[in-house]
Structures are given as C-alpha cells and as structure tokens.
Design a protein around this motif. Sequence first.
Motif, short mmCIF file in Angstrom:
data_model
loop_
_atom_site.label_atom_id
_atom_site.label_comp_id
_atom_site.label_asym_id
_atom_site.label_seq_id
_atom_site.Cartn_x
_atom_site.Cartn_y
_atom_site.Cartn_z
N ARG A 57 -2.70 0.40 13.08
CA ARG A 57 -2.46 1.39 12.03
C ARG A 57 -0.97 1.71 11.96
NH1 ARG A 57 -7.21 1.50 9.12
NH2 ARG A 57 -8.98 1.55 10.56
N SER A 58 -0.53 2.10 10.78
CA SER A 58 0.88 2.43 10.60
C SER A 58 1.20 3.81 11.19
CB SER A 58 1.23 2.44 9.11
OG SER A 58 2.54 2.91 8.89
N ALA A 425 -0.57 4.11 3.45
CA ALA A 425 -0.15 3.79 4.82
C ALA A 425 -1.22 3.01 5.57
CB ALA A 425 0.22 5.06 5.57
N LEU A 426 -1.89 2.08 4.88
CA LEU A 426 -2.89 1.22 5.49
C LEU A 426 -4.05 1.99 6.11
CD1 LEU A 426 -0.58 -1.54 7.00
CD2 LEU A 426 -2.23 -1.80 5.13
N ALA A 427 -4.40 3.12 5.49
CA ALA A 427 -5.64 3.77 5.88
C ALA A 427 -6.81 2.82 5.67
CB ALA A 427 -5.84 5.04 5.05
N HIS A 428 -6.68 1.95 4.67
CA HIS A 428 -7.63 0.88 4.41
C HIS A 428 -6.84 -0.38 4.09
CE1 HIS A 428 -10.81 3.89 4.21
NE2 HIS A 428 -10.02 4.60 3.41
N GLY A 429 -7.50 -1.51 4.16
CA GLY A 429 -6.84 -2.77 3.85
C GLY A 429 -7.01 -3.20 2.42
N THR A 494 3.85 2.05 3.40
CA THR A 494 4.00 2.75 4.67
C THR A 494 5.43 3.29 4.78
OG1 THR A 494 4.76 0.84 5.94
CG2 THR A 494 2.37 1.15 5.74
N GLY A 495 5.66 4.14 5.77
CA GLY A 495 7.01 4.65 5.99
C GLY A 495 7.56 5.37 4.77
#
Length: 798
Positions: A57-58, A425-429, A494-495
């Motif tokens: 995870r990020s 933020a890549l909570a899911h793909g 992300t970020g």
Amino acid sequence: MTENELSTRNPNLELRPIAHEPEPGDPFVGPRPDSWWTGPAPSRDACPGVDANGVLRSLRTPDLARCERSDVLAYFDNTWCLTEVLFSSLQGRRAFLALPWHRLRHPMVFYYCHPATFYVNKLRLAGLVESIDPGLETLFQTGVDEMSWDDLSHSELDWPPLEHVLEYRREAYRRVRRVIEEHPDLREGHGPITRESPLWALFMALEHERIHLELSSVLIRELPVEWVARPAEWPPLHPSAAERPHATQPEVERDFPVNTFVEIGSGQADVGKPERWPSYGWDNEYGARGAHVSPFRVQRMLVSNGEFHAFVRDEGYLDRTLWSRDGWGWRQFRNAKWPTFWVSAGPAGLHEYRLRTLFEIVDMPWSWPVEVNYHEAQAYRAWRERREGRRYRLLSEAKHHRLRRAPAPTPDGHPERAARDYDLALAHGSPGPVNAFAASEHGVHDVFGNVWQWCEDHFHPLDGFRVHPLYDDFSTPCFDGKHQLILGGSFVSTGAEASVWARFHFRPHFFQHAGIRLVEAAQEGADDAVRLEDLRTSVDTYEGDAAFEQYMLLHYGRPEDALPFEGGPRQALEFPQRCARALTELATAHGVGLARALDVGCAVGGASFELARSFGEVVGVDRSERFVAAAQALADEGRLAHFRRDEGELGSEVVATIDPSVDRERVRFRVADACALPVDLLGFDAVLAANLLDRLPSPRAFLERLGGPRGLVRPGGVLILTSPYTWSEQFTPRDAWLGGMRSGEQERWSIDGLRAAIEGDFELIQQRDEPLLIREHRRKYQYVVAHLTAWRRRDTSP
C-alpha cells in the motif's frame, strides 16, 4: 493478431489472442526472483506499507516541517518498491523493449529506468551525489510529450540490456538511501524543508517517481494483455468487479445508477498552494488565482461506462458534427469507435463489451467511471447538449474548487476525509462504482479519486508563478494552450498527486485514468474556465497567419518582396541563409565533417535547405506543426504559395521556391519541442539554433542537450547560436532568463549566462552581430540585430 497489426493497432480493441512466447530461460517472466528487487523486496519485514495480506500500500507524504529520517527512508523504500512491483507485471524482455502500439511513447524500459536517473540527475544538480553513468543518465533523461496524435516520427533506439538497467537502479538506490541516512538537514529537530533547501531535490525526485507510477500504469494497460500478469503484491481490483456476472450490454439502474444533477450556489474559488505548506509541491501549484463562480448544476456522479454506452450505441463516434476539428482528426486516424479500454465482446453492431484493466480483461463493470481522452469527453458533452437541449460544459478548475470541502487538508495535502471516502492512493487497484464512495456535503461523489476529471481549462500558471531552478522545464513548456487541466486524482494517484493542490495536465489525445463530469451553468456566459488564447499569451502568436506570412518572407522572400524600398537595410535580408552559410564555413574551417546537420527552431525551413547544399543529411525541427508542414511541403514539391501582406487586408499571393540545385531529399523535418528533444537526435557534426533561446520556456533545458554523452553536437563538432536576447515573461519565466536582469547590484548579461551554461563542453570561437529584417507589411518592418556566437565542442576522447 500479426506482428505488423500489433505494431500499429490497439491490442485491446477485441478479444483476439496475441501469440506471446518468451525466449526460453527469459528471467523476466513469471514471479520475480530476489535479484529483481534493487531496493527492498515487497515483504512485511523488508518494505514499509506491506499489509497483512502481502499487498503493498502507498504511504502518505512526509510532513516536511517535522519528518524524521526514518519517515523519509520509509517513504523512499515504499516509492521505489511500488515501481518495481508494477514493472514485475511485464512478462518477458519484449514487453520492456517494444514500442507501444500508438508509437507516441518510449518502450517500457525507459519508464523503468527514468525515475532512477532522475534521482541522480536532480540530486547531482543539488550537490548531493555524483553521476553513476552519464550515458544512461542522458538516454533516460527526457520522456516524450508527443506534439500530435499522428506524430509517428520517433526512431527506434538501441536500449541497454535489462541486466545493465537493473544494476544502474541498484546503485542509484544505494546512493539515494545514503543521502537520506546521512544528510544533516534530516537530523532530529531539523527545520522545515522548503523550496530553498538542497533536500527539496530529493522530494522532487520522490514525487516525480510517483507521477511515473501512474503514467506507467496507463502504458502497461495499453500493452497486449498476454504481455502482463498481475503481481501478487499489487492492490486487487475493487470488490465490485467480482460481485456478480456483468452484462455485455447495460441496463439502467440494474447495472449502473441514474446520474442526476445537483445545484451549487455562487461563491468564491481560491486556487493556489500556500508557500510554506509542509509538503512537496510542483511549481504550478504555487501562486494564487481567485474567481467568482456563478450558480451551476453539476452531475452527482462521474459519467459511468453504462451512461457512456448510450453515446457509443448512438454512433457518437461516427458523427462528425459532435467532434472538434482536431478531435475528429484523432478519431479518424485511430479509427476509434468506442473507448480505448473497452474490448469488443460480440458481433459488430451489437455493442457488447468487456473492460481492460491494468492486468486483465474483466466483465464490463458498467457502474465504473468511463475513462476517455479529452476529445471523447467533449464529443460526449456535445451529444448530451444536442439530445437534451441544454448547454453543458466540462468542469472548470474554479468549479471543482467550489465542490471541495471547506476545512483545510492534512499536512501532506490529502483531503481530510476517511480513506473509505475516496478511491485514491491505491486503496484499490482499479476504479470503483461511481456511487460507491461517500458523497460530499453537496451530495457529489468522487470529488477526489476514482478517476481524474477533464477540465475546460488549459493548463496555466497562477499569479506569482515561479519556476524551480532544479526543474525549470517541468510546467512552463506546457503553458501552451495545447494541454488540458485534469483535477481530482485517480485510484493510482499517490503522494503529491493525491493532494488537494495537484494540478496536472495532458494533451487532448492522451489517455490517463481520466473521465467526465458535466456541469450546466445557471446563467448564460457563466464560464470561469481559463483558456490561454483569452489571456493573450504567447500561445498562438507563433502559429497565427501573421507570423506565418512574416516567416515565409523572412526565409524565402525575394528582395523586391521582402523590402521594396531602395533605402532599406538590404544587408539584413536572407538571415536564415546567412546563418546556414556561417555554420558551413565554421565546420569547414575547423575540419569538421559535413555529414549531418541539425537546425533547431527551423521555422519554415529556409536555413535547413541552405545547409543541404553542403551537408549530406539535414534535420529541421520546430514546435509549430504549421511551420513544419510548410517546410515539408517545400521539401516534397519545391514550391509553396503564400500571402504577402501589403496594407490591412490587401496583398498578393507569392510563391516560395527551393533552388533546383538543392537536393531536397537530404532534408527531413520533425515537430519537436526544443526543451524536450527526442533522444534519438544526437551526434550531429553541426547544429544551428537561430533566434530560439529567448522564446523558450527553459533555455537551459535546451542548452543541456547540446553536450554530454548523448549530445546534439558530437565531440569536435560545431554550433552556432543567435539571439537578440529579447527576454520576456510572455515566453520565458524571469527565473529562467540567461541574462538581461539585475541580481542585487550586479548586472547579468545573456552572454555570461550562455557561457556559464555550455563552456564546460564548448569553446567560444567567435561572436558578432547579425542583422535581420522582418516585414509586417509594406510600410512596417522589424529591424533586429541578433548576437551570433560560434562554438566548437571540446573533444575529450583519448
């Protein structure tokens, strides 16, 4: 699908398997061995961010006012490992080295190594590390911002072996980690890390890598599905993908929700990141812009695949009246008939589809947001307007700010809401349903996350915009009226990309994880979008009719057309030809071969054809599609009619011709940005850049390409630069000027800035004044005296 079809045809169009047989023993197939990981492996004991299920995870961006050294190390390891997990999806060397089907970007090997070389290049400029491999750091330095959807001119390059790239990444990781472990500005109790701090370069590189994490995910999604495999450590698809079988054709309410509009009242929208906010920010985020926004209606949800299906079924892709001129050109060129990530799953005409995600093809989730480019978004908007009799627009930046929650974001700039409220933020793909995440207090879903939202605004600077000296060409080349703003972030953002301050952009034909939200103004003319042509900036001054007429006469005008008065300065005529002859004489005088010459900023090509009298091959590049088209027409036909303005609207048609003694086949022209020239342009015997420097958003970005391991000029080769040094913030941010300014009590002259930029690689041989005359009309002229400097590249070979 054949190899030839694969090279130019979207492999996601339909369910046609593509043969993919990796070479026996290819180490880049299947789960990666330990040797793949050049930083931490994605395990709970090695890499921060790995959850109990083994999914990476990020992490959130460090607070630059109080981050500890361990925070920065964790963020770096998390960032580095996310990249390597994503690229572990590529199956076989071919997946790394093949050009994408649209041929508008580099192969994936570039995007695998580029973030690592960026760390080294920027930390080296900040004085924090030494170069590892100057050749690789140049080869992997500059990406592609394709000028047009039909720009297929990129040449094949010899990319280094993947094993070599892995070793470079391994050494780059060690050096960056050492900076984090040892730099005194990360000691306990350190002060805030600001744009003036050397470590700003580190966070610049970290956030740059996260931008490329998202960009690379799109490019991987464009590869044949047989070339990729889902990494076990990558976040899984949103659970809705597996909830139940999805229909190949959607039914409203059963397969996707009804999308209604909500009223938003008038109010003030204030754009711009506070200067001292304790997180990294890109230059375009700083500054300020305020706008009063009139009442408007906005869709509660992003436009879903199911909602967009009606446009496809109604043959919206085939209706010329719905598309802009450029959009229709793109649609025809690509023969697009449905979104690029939709996969036809039935007989033609039935409009049955599945969906290509990053790594697989799944039953179509009709409730997920449709992902399209700007051309498609605008065609859909026009279709809805015509069908419903209302005036719709895409969101503007100001309206997007009106949808946001009022309280301040967290220190890292992320929206102050629970993680379940956003697909960020890549909570899911993958994206999720357009109504799956919590609505704002206005009742609007996905203000942030799921997919980016195309805006009506051109990408533009805010008031008070300043470039950062370590990356002065990050934003400015794209303030050109040809890049559309996108806001809100996506599931892969992300970020800093996932922050409320993020302002990103792409050309209208490019695909990002981006979608559509329509608005309807409550009153006529309530459009607060920023369009650069409305601001009277430099966008169209170079492409307009007047400039084209003037350049054609400057490059090809007969003396009686260019200056019909006896008393005028005739020594100022034929400026392009004089520059070309000066370059040829310089090359001859210094024993340089006459094999290859490059004309950067060639405009309509007068100097390029003159160079072809002596050089065996000449390449002319210019950012203006119109100018390059004219030059190419002259190369093809030897003549081109154009207008000579005499007074007001009056004038005559004249014909530009190429001297029959010139071998036109020696010359080829390309559309390219001088601040980001393609990496296959290198090693020329002679280079000309006439009156270019003071019209570039980043002169140093161009000057840096002249020398070095993959320089435009070969060792021992020659260079001529001319410029009147007419510095203006209309074209070049003041912080990027080479001279023409005061710094305290000290005067900074352009020749001194030019010397400082290139004298390490080049020796100044001569300099002189070179006049030119530009005809505006019969009784008005611009008399310019350019400063010509002639250089020879130092030959340091043994």
